[in-house]
Scaffold this motif. Structure first.
Motif, PDB file in Angstrom:
ATOM      1  N   GLU A  64     -47.545  41.810   8.139  1.00 12.59           N
ATOM      2  CA  GLU A  64     -46.683  40.951   8.959  1.00 12.59           C
ATOM      3  C   GLU A  64     -45.335  40.743   8.292  1.00 12.59           C
ATOM      4  N   GLU A  65     -45.358  40.413   7.014  1.00 11.37           N
ATOM      5  CA  GLU A  65     -44.100  40.202   6.286  1.00 11.37           C
ATOM      6  C   GLU A  65     -43.405  41.520   5.967  1.00 11.37           C
ATOM      7  N   LEU A  66     -44.178  42.549   5.745  1.00 14.90           N
ATOM      8  CA  LEU A  66     -43.605  43.854   5.406  1.00 14.90           C
ATOM      9  C   LEU A  66     -42.884  44.477   6.598  1.00 14.90           C
ATOM     10  N   GLU A  67     -43.299  44.131   7.815  1.00 16.03           N
ATOM     11  CA  GLU A  67     -42.735  44.714   9.042  1.00 16.03           C
ATOM     12  C   GLU A  67     -42.984  46.224   9.099  1.00 16.03           C
ATOM     13  N   CYS A  68     -44.215  46.622   8.766  1.00 14.06           N
ATOM     14  CA  CYS A  68     -44.573  48.033   8.876  1.00 14.06           C
ATOM     15  C   CYS A  68     -45.358  48.258  10.165  1.00 14.06           C
ATOM     16  N   ASP A  69     -45.637  49.505  10.457  1.00 13.49           N
ATOM     17  CA  ASP A  69     -46.434  49.856  11.629  1.00 13.49           C
ATOM     18  C   ASP A  69     -47.908  49.762  11.247  1.00 13.49           C
ATOM     19  N   TRP A  70     -48.675  48.920  11.952  1.00 16.00           N
ATOM     20  CA  TRP A  70     -50.084  48.725  11.627  1.00 16.00           C
ATOM     21  C   TRP A  70     -50.862  50.029  11.685  1.00 16.00           C
ATOM     22  N   ALA A  71     -50.435  50.949  12.521  1.00 16.83           N
ATOM     23  CA  ALA A  71     -51.139  52.226  12.638  1.00 16.83           C
ATOM     24  C   ALA A  71     -51.042  53.045  11.358  1.00 16.83           C
ATOM     25  N   ASP A  72     -50.086  52.726  10.500  1.00 17.77           N
ATOM     26  CA  ASP A  72     -49.895  53.476   9.252  1.00 17.77           C
ATOM     27  C   ASP A  72     -50.603  52.831   8.061  1.00 17.77           C
ATOM     28  N   VAL A  73     -51.289  51.703   8.291  1.00 16.16           N
ATOM     29  CA  VAL A  73     -51.810  50.910   7.172  1.00 16.16           C
ATOM     30  C   VAL A  73     -53.208  51.358   6.762  1.00 16.16           C
ATOM     31  N   THR A  74     -53.407  51.464   5.463  1.00 17.94           N
ATOM     32  CA  THR A  74     -54.726  51.586   4.866  1.00 17.94           C
ATOM     33  C   THR A  74     -54.752  50.675   3.644  1.00 17.94           C
ATOM     34  N   THR A  75     -55.908  50.544   3.008  1.00 19.53           N
ATOM     35  CA  THR A  75     -56.021  49.620   1.882  1.00 19.53           C
ATOM     36  C   THR A  75     -56.708  50.290   0.705  1.00 19.53           C
ATOM     37  N   GLU A  76     -56.560  49.674  -0.453  1.00 18.77           N
ATOM     38  CA  GLU A  76     -57.306  50.090  -1.635  1.00 18.77           C
ATOM     39  C   GLU A  76     -57.504  48.882  -2.532  1.00 18.77           C
ATOM     40  N   ILE A  88     -50.056  51.847   1.933  1.00 16.05           N
ATOM     41  CA  ILE A  88     -51.270  51.400   1.252  1.00 16.05           C
ATOM     42  C   ILE A  88     -51.055  49.960   0.809  1.00 16.05           C
ATOM     43  N   ILE A  89     -51.911  49.079   1.275  1.00 21.45           N
ATOM     44  CA  ILE A  89     -51.842  47.671   0.871  1.00 21.45           C
ATOM     45  C   ILE A  89     -53.004  47.402  -0.061  1.00 21.45           C
ATOM     46  N   ARG A  90     -52.696  46.886  -1.230  1.00 23.99           N
ATOM     47  CA  ARG A  90     -53.726  46.619  -2.227  1.00 23.99           C
ATOM     48  C   ARG A  90     -54.302  45.227  -2.019  1.00 23.99           C
ATOM     49  N   LYS A 115     -53.227  38.023  15.637  1.00 18.65           N
ATOM     50  CA  LYS A 115     -53.634  38.870  16.757  1.00 18.65           C
ATOM     51  C   LYS A 115     -54.982  39.535  16.453  1.00 18.65           C
ATOM     52  N   PRO A 116     -55.776  39.834  17.478  1.00 19.27           N
ATOM     53  CA  PRO A 116     -57.103  40.447  17.270  1.00 19.27           C
ATOM     54  C   PRO A 116     -57.021  41.955  17.057  1.00 19.27           C
ATOM     55  N   VAL A 117     -56.323  42.379  16.004  1.00 21.40           N
ATOM     56  CA  VAL A 117     -56.197  43.812  15.739  1.00 21.40           C
ATOM     57  C   VAL A 117     -57.534  44.368  15.252  1.00 21.40           C
ATOM     58  N   LYS A 118     -57.700  45.683  15.408  1.00 17.50           N
ATOM     59  CA  LYS A 118     -58.938  46.323  14.998  1.00 17.50           C
ATOM     60  C   LYS A 118     -59.085  46.289  13.479  1.00 17.50           C
ATOM     61  N   ARG A 119     -60.317  46.151  13.038  1.00 20.54           N
ATOM     62  CA  ARG A 119     -60.585  46.135  11.602  1.00 20.54           C
ATOM     63  C   ARG A 119     -60.345  47.502  10.986  1.00 20.54           C
ATOM     64  N   LEU A 120     -59.936  47.475   9.729  1.00 21.79           N
ATOM     65  CA  LEU A 120     -59.621  48.709   9.020  1.00 21.79           C
ATOM     66  C   LEU A 120     -60.850  49.399   8.448  1.00 21.79           C
ATOM     67  N   ASP A 121     -61.971  48.689   8.368  1.00 23.07           N
ATOM     68  CA  ASP A 121     -63.144  49.253   7.698  1.00 23.07           C
ATOM     69  C   ASP A 121     -64.239  49.679   8.666  1.00 23.07           C
ATOM     70  N   THR A 122     -63.983  49.596   9.956  1.00 23.36           N
ATOM     71  CA  THR A 122     -65.045  49.867  10.934  1.00 23.36           C
ATOM     72  C   THR A 122     -65.385  51.347  11.042  1.00 23.36           C
ATOM     73  N   ALA A 123     -64.362  52.186  11.169  1.00 19.70           N
ATOM     74  CA  ALA A 123     -64.604  53.608  11.444  1.00 19.70           C
ATOM     75  C   ALA A 123     -65.481  54.256  10.383  1.00 19.70           C
ATOM     76  N   ALA A 124     -65.179  53.996   9.108  1.00 19.14           N
ATOM     77  CA  ALA A 124     -65.950  54.618   8.029  1.00 19.14           C
ATOM     78  C   ALA A 124     -67.416  54.188   8.082  1.00 19.14           C
ATOM     79  N   LYS A 125     -67.669  52.958   8.490  1.00 18.05           N
ATOM     80  CA  LYS A 125     -69.042  52.467   8.574  1.00 18.05           C
ATOM     81  C   LYS A 125     -69.768  53.095   9.763  1.00 18.05           C
ATOM     82  N   VAL A 126     -69.074  53.220  10.880  1.00 15.50           N
ATOM     83  CA  VAL A 126     -69.704  53.744  12.092  1.00 15.50           C
ATOM     84  C   VAL A 126     -70.141  55.193  11.915  1.00 15.50           C
ATOM     85  N   VAL A 127     -69.332  55.993  11.237  1.00 17.40           N
ATOM     86  CA  VAL A 127     -69.655  57.419  11.083  1.00 17.40           C
ATOM     87  C   VAL A 127     -70.422  57.703   9.798  1.00 17.40           C
TER      88      VAL A 127
END
Length: 723
Positions: free
Chosen positions: A79-91, A57-59, A196-208
């Motif tokens: 990027e600095e954390l060196e985590c897996d982007w697939a595991d990232v969410t925000t709050e 969780i990235i604040r 890099k052109p990674v997918k946005r984190l807020d798209t899915a919730a808006k689409v559905v």
């Protein structure tokens, strides 16, 4: 490090509401294990939480309103954390928590295209520090040196033994370690995720349809409120007859709000709105009820020839050179009031008791919303909090202005302990905004016998945003924001060099409140300069591109984006039959941008076929988001050019809904080609700069097609039949 922060209610309110809370703060993480012992045991530091299942969780303190800030800032941390982007969410952290923790997240303000360019350094530091703490925890468990370990995609590996572990397994131990200071940040050339052109984190919730906006929010036991304010700015509420609607279905109470509004509170919002429509109300409209668009225009026009004005940029003696010029070119341009027109009207939900107030709302500045809530609640900021929701549009309306938050809290005080949601109608939203300021501009250029510019004179007359919103930021009475794209240096520097230059502003402030409208004064100032430069080039008989480039010899970054846009569009080569081209460029919000538009005009009807846009924002965190922002900014800028105008009659704004305040339709939108060309070494904005070049590029193309100069917007008032 000692934190210095005025936590008195008055000090906090004044700081948050006016100066963006530019106060003392700590590093972007707390003092080592102290945060774990203070009720935050699940976090590595203020920016990063790693859960046992490896979710990260990235604040993010800045607000998401469609511009992609949430994803871009998360990319920088990850990027600095060196985590897996697939595991990232925000709050979102709350502003009260920020206050409690010494403003660890620093500014919550999201506007002026500052979300990334103002916070990139310290958010990256937060990610880097968390990475080092996770590595240190693993190294301590293995009894090895942290320097012999490395992290990648959330996995820590010891080079010597080949042992590995995951972030989730060492997170609790890492949270107890001392936070390292001054961790070196990566060189952008070494980025693997950022850039890099990674997918946005807020798209899915808006689409559905899962995303909850302020207008959607439901809380147990919630009541609803609708409000009506005096239609004339500066007017007051005289009287109303509550008894006439008190027995209508669902109505709980009719209340005054401040001295200029009345609200109905009901079980359901439509009940409140219906009752409000039936409520007999009398207004004291005051002297401003006599004001009209014509009287405002005359007031502003007088400033074009006034003796007194604030100088924003000057070198040489432009007036003397113009007086003796072989030839001079002169024109007057005008720009109208415009509404922010967010798709989501103003709203906030408040729950008030004598010792606690909570607000749920869309806001571009959580700290300013907290300040407004505390003032209305009659409580200390520490007794209040704001829960930020994604915005259904902001564009500046939800940044410096939190009138809707104040109103929601004042209304909720009538029902202690019960959440009350205030939702403005579209009509209320349209007629009680803080509008793009109205200005006019007289430009004069002196030419020598070779057609070269020897002097350039700009007189702006009209409204000051700071005078109406933040008067304490005026500089000796002058508004520096008025001179965006005309400044001698900085994020809004003029991008031409003239041997003699004078730019000044005759301030004229009508009663209609101004506000920071997406792109702010860069919008009209770029129309003024770029259309007039085009006029001068044609008057001198010179190619508009070559003419500009000669004046930009000392502005290589501006020249680079202008040439890139022109070349991609095919400037100088044949255009499709009936298609004509126009150029524009500027520096705004720290970025250098340019556009080349292609249009046709057939039977007086305009068709914008294509716009090529080039952007140098220094560092490109997410190129796909930049492209989306350019495209979206053109929708906004072209809508303003085509239709954007708020007129005033009897002291009130006439446009009340989208039937009278139009925006572009899909079939009017041109093809947009975006060239992202970051040159490095600086951080520029993205969300607003390109708005400024859309309109003048099209207007210059219209001249090429028709021979007509459009100097007063919007375009809908003009006949585009050929001259």
């Amino acid at each position: 490090m000692t934190t210095t922060f005025d936590v008195s209610r008055r000090g906090f309110v004044v700081g948050a509401a006016t100066a963006g809370l530019a106060l003392g703060f700590r590093l972007p993480f707390d003092d080592g294990a102290a945060h774990a012992q203070a009720g935050y045991p699940d976090e590595i530091n203020a920016w990063v939480v790693v859960q046992p299942d490896e979710k990260v969780i990235i604040r993010i303190a800045r607000s998401e309103m469609g511009q992609g800030t949430l994803t871009g800032l998360a990319q920088l941390v990850a990027e600095e954390l060196e985590c897996d982007w697939a595991d990232v969410t925000t709050e979102y952290p709350t502003p009260a928590t920020n206050l409690q923790r010494g403003r660890v997240w620093q500014s919550f303000s999201t506007g002026g295209s500052r979300g990334i360019r103002e916070s990139h350094d310290y958010v990256r530091q937060g990610g880097a520090a968390a990475r080092e703490m996770l590595i240190a925890a693993a190294a301590k468990d293995w009894g090895v040196a942290p320097g012999d370990c490395r992290a990648e995609k959330g996995v820590i590996t010891h080079a010597g033994s080949g042992r590995s572990t995951t972030y989730g397994k060492v997170a609790k131990a890492a949270a107890l370690l001392e936070v390292p200071a001054n961790v070196p940040l990566k060189d952008p050339k070494d980025w693997k995720l950022a850039g890099k052109p990674v997918k946005r984190l807020d798209t899915a919730a808006k689409v559905v349809g899962r995303q909850v906006y302020g207008a959607d929010l439901r809380l147990p036991g919630m009541l609803n409120a609708a409000i009506r304010q005096c239609p004339v700015f500066g007017g007051k509420l005289a009287s109303f007859d509550a008894a006439a609607v008190q027995s209508m279905p669902g109505v709980r109470k009719v209340v005054t709000v401040d001295d200029n509004a009345v609200a109905v509170i009901a079980e359901r919002w439509w009940q409140a709105k219906t009752a409000l429509d039936e409520l007999p109300v009398k207004w004291d409209e005051g002297a401003n009820a006599q004001v009209s668009s014509a009287s405002i225009a005359a007031f502003v026009e007088e400033g074009l020839t006034a003796d007194q004005a604030f100088v924003g940029n000057q070198n040489g003696d432009a007036e003397a050179v113009i007086a003796k010029a072989v030839r001079k070119v002169e024109a007057v341009y005008a720009y109208p009031y415009q509404n922010h027109a967010t798709m989501e009207p103003m709203n906030a939900t408040a729950k008030w008791t004598e010792d606690r107030c909570e607000v749920w709302c869309p806001t571009q500045n959580g700290e300013a919303a907290l300040a407004a809530a505390a003032a209305a609640a009659g409580l200390q900021p520490q007794q209040c909090d704001v829960h930020k929701l994604h915005l259904g549009g902001g564009f500046g309306r939800r940044g410096a202005f939190h009138d809707y938050v104040r109103q929601a809290v004042l209304i909720a005080r009538h029902f202690p302990g019960t959440p009350v949601k205030l939702l403005w109608t579209r009509e209320e939203d349209m007629t009680h905004g803080a509008y793009h300021p109205i200005t006019q501009c007289k430009l004069t250029a002196a030419l020598d016998e070779n057609g070269d510019v020897t002097a350039f004179r700009v007189r702006i007359a009209g409204q000051s945003i700071l005078a109406g919103v933040m008067p304490q930021r005026l500089n000796g009475g002058a508004d520096p924001v008025t001179f965006q794209c005309y400044a001698p240096k900085g994020d809004h520097a003029i991008s031409y060099s003239f041997p003699n230059l004078l730019v000044d502003h005759a301030m004229r402030n009508p009663h209609v409140p101004p506000g920071f409208w997406r792109g702010v004064n860069a919008n009209q100032n770029t129309v003024y300069t770029e259309c007039f430069i085009d006029e001068v080039a044609h008057a001198a008989g010179k190619d508009p591109l070559a003419f500009r480039l000669k004046l930009m010899a000392n502005h290589p970054k501006n020249a680079a984006v202008l040439k890139a846009a022109a070349e991609r569009a095919g400037w100088g080569g044949p255009a499709p039959a009936g298609v004509f081209r126009g150029l524009a460029q500027c520096t705004a919000f720290g970025s250098h941008i340019a556009a080349c538009a292609e249009v046709s005009v057939t039977g007086g009807k305009l068709k914008i076929h294509r716009i090529v846009a080039a952007t140098d924002c220094g560092h490109a965190v997410n190129p796909q988001q930049i492209e989306a922002q350019v495209e979206g900014s053109f929708v906004y800028g072209l809508s303003a050019m085509l239709y954007g105008e708020c007129t005033v009659k009897d002291g009130r704004v006439e446009q009340q809904n989208f039937d009278t305040y139009q925006v572009m339709r899909i079939d009017e939108m041109p093809e947009v080609e975006t060239i992202v060309m970051p040159s490095g070494g600086f951080w520029g904005g993205v969300g607003e700069p390109t708005i400024a070049v859309a309109a003048p590029a099209v207007l210059n193309a219209i001249f090429a097609a028709t021979g007509k100069r459009i100097r007063r917007l919007p375009l809908m008032h003009h006949d585009l039949g050929t001259a």
